[in-house]
Design an enzyme around this catalytic site. Structure first.
Site, short mmCIF file in Angstrom:
data_model
loop_
_atom_site.label_atom_id
_atom_site.label_comp_id
_atom_site.label_asym_id
_atom_site.label_seq_id
_atom_site.Cartn_x
_atom_site.Cartn_y
_atom_site.Cartn_z
N HIS A 112 0.85 -1.19 0.00
CA HIS A 112 0.00 0.00 0.00
C HIS A 112 0.88 1.24 0.00
CE1 HIS A 112 -4.24 -1.52 1.09
NE2 HIS A 112 -3.57 -2.45 0.44
N PRO A 152 -5.11 0.83 18.24
CA PRO A 152 -4.75 0.34 16.89
C PRO A 152 -4.80 1.38 15.78
CG PRO A 152 -6.88 -0.54 17.58
CD PRO A 152 -6.34 0.19 18.76
N LYS A 208 0.38 0.14 14.95
CA LYS A 208 1.75 0.02 15.46
C LYS A 208 2.04 -1.18 16.37
CE LYS A 208 3.62 3.41 13.41
NZ LYS A 208 3.56 2.83 12.07
N TYR A 256 3.77 6.67 9.97
CA TYR A 256 2.90 5.56 9.57
C TYR A 256 3.72 4.44 8.92
CZ TYR A 256 -1.28 3.10 8.02
OH TYR A 256 -2.26 2.15 7.86
P1 RFL Z 1 0.26 -11.48 21.62
O1 RFL Z 1 -0.06 -11.55 20.15
O2 RFL Z 1 -0.84 -11.10 22.54
O3 RFL Z 1 0.84 -12.90 22.02
C1 RFL Z 1 1.05 -13.26 23.37
C2 RFL Z 1 0.97 -14.76 23.45
O4 RFL Z 1 1.22 -15.16 24.80
C3 RFL Z 1 0.26 -16.12 25.19
N1 RFL Z 1 0.15 -16.09 26.65
C4 RFL Z 1 0.70 -17.00 27.47
N2 RFL Z 1 1.45 -18.08 27.22
C5 RFL Z 1 1.87 -18.82 28.31
N3 RFL Z 1 1.55 -18.49 29.59
C6 RFL Z 1 0.80 -17.40 29.87
N4 RFL Z 1 0.50 -17.08 31.12
C7 RFL Z 1 0.36 -16.60 28.79
N5 RFL Z 1 -0.38 -15.48 28.70
C8 RFL Z 1 -0.50 -15.17 27.41
C9 RFL Z 1 -0.99 -15.71 24.44
O5 RFL Z 1 -1.92 -16.80 24.31
C10 RFL Z 1 -0.41 -15.29 23.10
O6 RFL Z 1 -0.30 -16.36 22.20
O7 RFL Z 1 1.46 -10.49 21.90
P2 RFL Z 1 2.75 -10.12 21.01
O8 RFL Z 1 3.41 -11.35 20.49
O9 RFL Z 1 3.50 -9.14 21.81
O10 RFL Z 1 2.15 -9.38 19.72
C11 RFL Z 1 1.52 -8.15 19.79
C12 RFL Z 1 0.41 -8.02 18.73
O11 RFL Z 1 -0.42 -9.15 18.79
C13 RFL Z 1 -0.42 -6.74 18.91
O12 RFL Z 1 0.38 -5.64 19.26
C14 RFL Z 1 -1.20 -6.36 17.62
O13 RFL Z 1 -2.18 -7.32 17.31
C15 RFL Z 1 -1.86 -5.00 17.78
N6 RFL Z 1 -2.67 -4.62 16.61
C16 RFL Z 1 -2.09 -4.09 15.48
N7 RFL Z 1 -0.76 -3.99 15.37
C17 RFL Z 1 -0.18 -3.54 14.21
O14 RFL Z 1 1.04 -3.43 14.15
N8 RFL Z 1 -0.92 -3.20 13.10
C18 RFL Z 1 -2.26 -3.28 13.11
O15 RFL Z 1 -2.87 -3.03 12.08
C19 RFL Z 1 -2.90 -3.70 14.33
N9 RFL Z 1 -4.23 -3.81 14.40
C20 RFL Z 1 -4.05 -4.77 16.65
C21 RFL Z 1 -4.82 -4.34 15.51
C22 RFL Z 1 -4.70 -5.34 17.73
C23 RFL Z 1 -6.06 -5.49 17.72
N10 RFL Z 1 -6.64 -6.13 18.85
C24 RFL Z 1 -7.55 -7.19 18.74
C25 RFL Z 1 -6.06 -5.90 20.15
C26 RFL Z 1 -6.19 -4.46 15.49
C27 RFL Z 1 -6.82 -5.00 16.61
C28 RFL Z 1 -8.33 -5.06 16.54
C1 PHB Z 2 -6.45 -4.02 10.17
O1 PHB Z 2 -6.82 -4.85 11.00
O2 PHB Z 2 -6.48 -4.26 8.94
C2 PHB Z 2 -5.97 -2.70 10.62
C3 PHB Z 2 -6.04 -2.37 11.97
C4 PHB Z 2 -5.59 -1.13 12.40
C5 PHB Z 2 -5.10 -0.22 11.48
C6 PHB Z 2 -4.99 -0.56 10.15
C7 PHB Z 2 -5.45 -1.80 9.71
O3 PHB Z 2 -4.69 1.01 11.89
#
Ligand code: RFL
Ligand code: PHB
Length: 393
Positions: free
Chosen positions: A75, A296, A300, A388
């Site tokens: 993108h 989100p 980041k 970004y």
């Molecule tokens: P995770 O992915 O939460 O993984 C942690 C893992 O640890 C396990 N765990 C345990 N295991 C053993 N013992 C325990 N006591 C434990 N407790 C937990 C969990 O089951 C899991 O498997 O953390 P990690 O690896 O630091 O990764 C971080 C990312 O997942 C997170 O920052 C992103 O998803 C945030 N996020 C976004 N980030 C981006 O860079 N770009 C995006 O577009 C973006 N969009 C988003 C997002 C997060 C969202 N939600 C649902 C919070 C959009 C959404 C809607």
């Molecule tokens: C996505 O889930 O596609 C997503 C989430 C947060 C953003 C951008 C894209 O800021």
């Protein structure tokens, strides 16, 4: 009790833990990854979608970038809309050729798990009651229960990659920890649906009805979000109501392009900014969401997990290859310097694009003016674009 010895014990098989294990393995450093959930759950979790080039490069270096290179969507810009009127931010033009790649976190996780298994890595799912011991000693330990059996992993170091609700951060004494937090008065209701994307790029929409984001996972799957109350009951949001709301918040010129389709995932994400300092205690190091959360809006979270892992893996490699611990000592400060910049950007995007509700009239006008100014000034748009696409590691 079954005992294993390893160099780095990693808690959590999210992107942070898996990527760390993969990079360490490439450098000849052993690790054991302990994950609480089962593999299907971890691979099915729907989250982020936008990868910075630095994250893509890191996946490449770790030998897990091939599918992202084939299937990820480059993108070169984003759209920002104000009350149905859209403007483009040309990321490539403003940043001298940088872009982002849209590729689901779910796919990143699947690629990493497949790579760990192919390499014969020690990756253990269904680990209950993971507990950290002796972090101030030379040989910290992890214990857990799987089935009826107790297990112990003796390590040189522990990497806490267990996300926001994990146990690692809690292992740092509260008296040595400083927490910074902001909870926002809204969440995002997100759907995944079988429908074509509305536009060629993502659309971030500020609207008096609330923020909306029109994203995608492929040419056939969309990921859309609308701002909602944090305690929203999904029962109140049948698919039709979500689509109607998405249409109302879209730029005028795109409204006829919104195609509905089968919704196969719907959930509410609360929004918070959170940092816990420092990210190290004794031989425990935090990485990713275990140490910090961003709203989100700036895309980041996953990218910060990747930059933490970059710094931490380099520090472990320097320790094992050169017997040098300076990088381990500098890890927390180095990672936090980048984290706070991403915190600022995520907070800024969130504040300019959301409706903070009644009683906020003055601030709301100021934030509206800030967005309008940003879109009218090349200097301000460049600052947005630079952040970004991702600041350098
Ligand atoms: P995770 O992915 O939460 O993984 C942690 C893992 O640890 C396990 N765990 C345990 N295991 C053993 N013992 C325990 N006591 C434990 N407790 C937990 C969990 O089951 C899991 O498997 O953390 P990690 O690896 O630091 O990764 C971080 C990312 O997942 C997170 O920052 C992103 O998803 C945030 N996020 C976004 N980030 C981006 O860079 N770009 C995006 O577009 C973006 N969009 C988003 C997002 C997060 C969202 N939600 C649902 C919070 C959009 C959404 C809607
Ligand atoms: C996505 O889930 O596609 C997503 C989430 C947060 C953003 C951008 C894209 O800021």
């Amino acid at each position: 009790m079954a005992t294993t010895r390893t160099q780095v014990g990693i808690i959590g098989a999210g992107p942070a833990g898996l990527l760390l294990a993969q990079i360490l393995d490439k450098a000849g450093i052993s690790s054991v990854v302990l994950e609480r959930r089962d593999r299907a759950y971890v691979e099915g979790r729907i989250r982020a979608g936008v990868l910075e080039q630095g994250t893509v490069d890191l996946l490449d270096q770790a030998g897990v970038g091939a599918r992202c290179a084939r299937e990820g969507m480059v993108h070169k810009g984003i759209y920002i809309s104000i009350e149905n009127d859209r403007r483009q931010i040309d990321l490539e033009e403003l940043t001298g050729g940088k872009h982002v790649v849209v590729y689901g976190q779910t796919e990143v996780t699947k690629d990493l798990i497949a790579a760990r298994i192919a390499a014969g890595g020690d990756l253990r799912f269904d680990c209950d009651a993971v507990t950290i011991h002796d972090i101030e000693s030379q040989h910290p330990r992890l214990t857990y229960v799987a089935g009826d059996e107790s297990h112990e992993v003796i390590c040189d170091f522990i990497a806490g990659c267990d996300g926001f609700h994990g146990v690692s951060r809690q292992a740092i004494p509260a008296s040595l920890q400083r927490v910074y937090e902001r909870v926002y008065p809204f969440g995002w209701l997100g759907i995944l649906a079988e429908a074509p994307p509305v536009a060629d790029e993502l659309i971030y929409a500020r609207h008096s009805r609330g923020f909306a984001l029109y994203s995608m996972r492929s040419t056939k799957i969309v990921r859309h979000y609308i701002q909602c109350l944090p305690d929203t009951d999904l029962e109140d949001w049948p698919d039709e109501r979500v689509w109607d709301e998405l249409r109302l918040r879209l730029p005028r010129e795109d409204q006829h392009l919104l195609k509905t389709g089968r919704v196969f995932e719907k959930s509410v994400t609360p929004m918070r900014s959170f940092v816990s300092e420092p990210m190290r205690f004794g031989r425990l190091f935090l990485a990713g969401d275990a140490g910090h959360i961003v709203p989100p809006t700036g895309a980041k979270g996953l990218n910060l997990a990747a930059s933490d892992v970059h710094y931490l893996s380099r520090a472990f490699i320097a320790f094992y290859q050169d017997n040098a611990s300076a990088q381990l000592d500098a890890y927390s400060d180095k990672a936090l310097a980048r984290i706070w910049k991403a915190q600022r950007f995520s907070w800024w995007m969130t504040s300019m694009l959301h409706n903070f509700g009644p009683g906020d009239d003055f601030d709301s006008r100021v934030r509206g003016a800030e967005l309008a100014y940003t879109l009218s000034s090349r200097a301000a748009m460049t600052a947005l674009a630079e952040n970004y696409v991702g600041l350098p590691f």
